[in-house]
Design an enzyme around this catalytic site. Sequence first.
Site, short mmCIF file in Angstrom:
data_model
loop_
_atom_site.label_atom_id
_atom_site.label_comp_id
_atom_site.label_asym_id
_atom_site.label_seq_id
_atom_site.Cartn_x
_atom_site.Cartn_y
_atom_site.Cartn_z
N GLY A 92 38.34 37.10 42.32
CA GLY A 92 38.81 38.34 42.94
C GLY A 92 38.25 38.61 44.33
N HIS A 99 29.33 38.06 50.27
CA HIS A 99 28.76 39.41 50.22
C HIS A 99 28.47 39.77 48.78
CE1 HIS A 99 33.12 39.80 49.83
NE2 HIS A 99 32.89 40.85 49.06
P1 AMP Z 1 35.60 41.52 47.55
O1 AMP Z 1 36.87 41.99 46.91
O2 AMP Z 1 34.50 41.19 46.59
O3 AMP Z 1 35.86 40.40 48.55
O4 AMP Z 1 35.05 42.76 48.35
C1 AMP Z 1 35.48 43.13 49.61
C2 AMP Z 1 35.07 44.57 49.80
O5 AMP Z 1 35.06 44.84 51.19
C3 AMP Z 1 35.99 45.59 49.15
O6 AMP Z 1 35.24 46.36 48.21
C4 AMP Z 1 36.47 46.42 50.33
O7 AMP Z 1 36.61 47.81 50.01
C5 AMP Z 1 35.39 46.18 51.37
N1 AMP Z 1 35.79 46.34 52.75
C6 AMP Z 1 36.87 45.82 53.37
N2 AMP Z 1 36.89 46.17 54.67
C7 AMP Z 1 35.79 46.93 54.88
C8 AMP Z 1 35.24 47.59 56.02
N3 AMP Z 1 35.84 47.54 57.22
N4 AMP Z 1 34.10 48.30 55.88
C9 AMP Z 1 33.48 48.36 54.66
N5 AMP Z 1 33.94 47.74 53.56
C10 AMP Z 1 35.08 47.05 53.65
#
Ligand code: AMP
Length: 113
Positions: A92, A99
């Site tokens: 996912g 991260h």
């Molecule tokens: P994942 O789905 O594990 O790759 O997590 C990506 C995360 O990045 C999601 O929870 C998003 O809400 C977060 N995200 C995407 N763009 C940003 C942004 N510009 N600032 C902070 N969080 C973000």
Amino acid sequence: MCIFCDIIDGKIPSTKVYENDKVLCIRDINPVAPTHVLVLPKKHFDDIIDCSKSEDGAVYLDAVSKAVAEVAKIDGLDKGFRVINNCGEDGGQTVMHLHFHVIGGLKLTEKII
Ligand code: AMP
Ligand code: ZN
């Protein structure tokens, strides 16, 4: 182009929680809990597999663990929290920059394991 590299470089704004020379910790833009912080290594790795192949991967993972502890302290997560790393399509992962989600501030009930 990588959105998290742009955040680390200050080209895209974010809400910083903690930073050192190896990691940046920011509030997730779409939080699922009172604390939802993303711990971003300042070096781009696609995911944990990519990181594992890098000579300095362990240095960044060590910094991540210490940053998680700092975030927990800053947000007062003394009763516990969850750390999540989504890896790849089946995991996912939506942003292809390694991260770790630090999620807490409430009693987490939905468990797979
Ligand atoms: P994942 O789905 O594990 O790759 O997590 C990506 C995360 O990045 C999601 O929870 C998003 O809400 C977060 N995200 C995407 N763009 C940003 C942004 N510009 N600032 C902070 N969080 C973000
Ligand atoms: Zn990146």
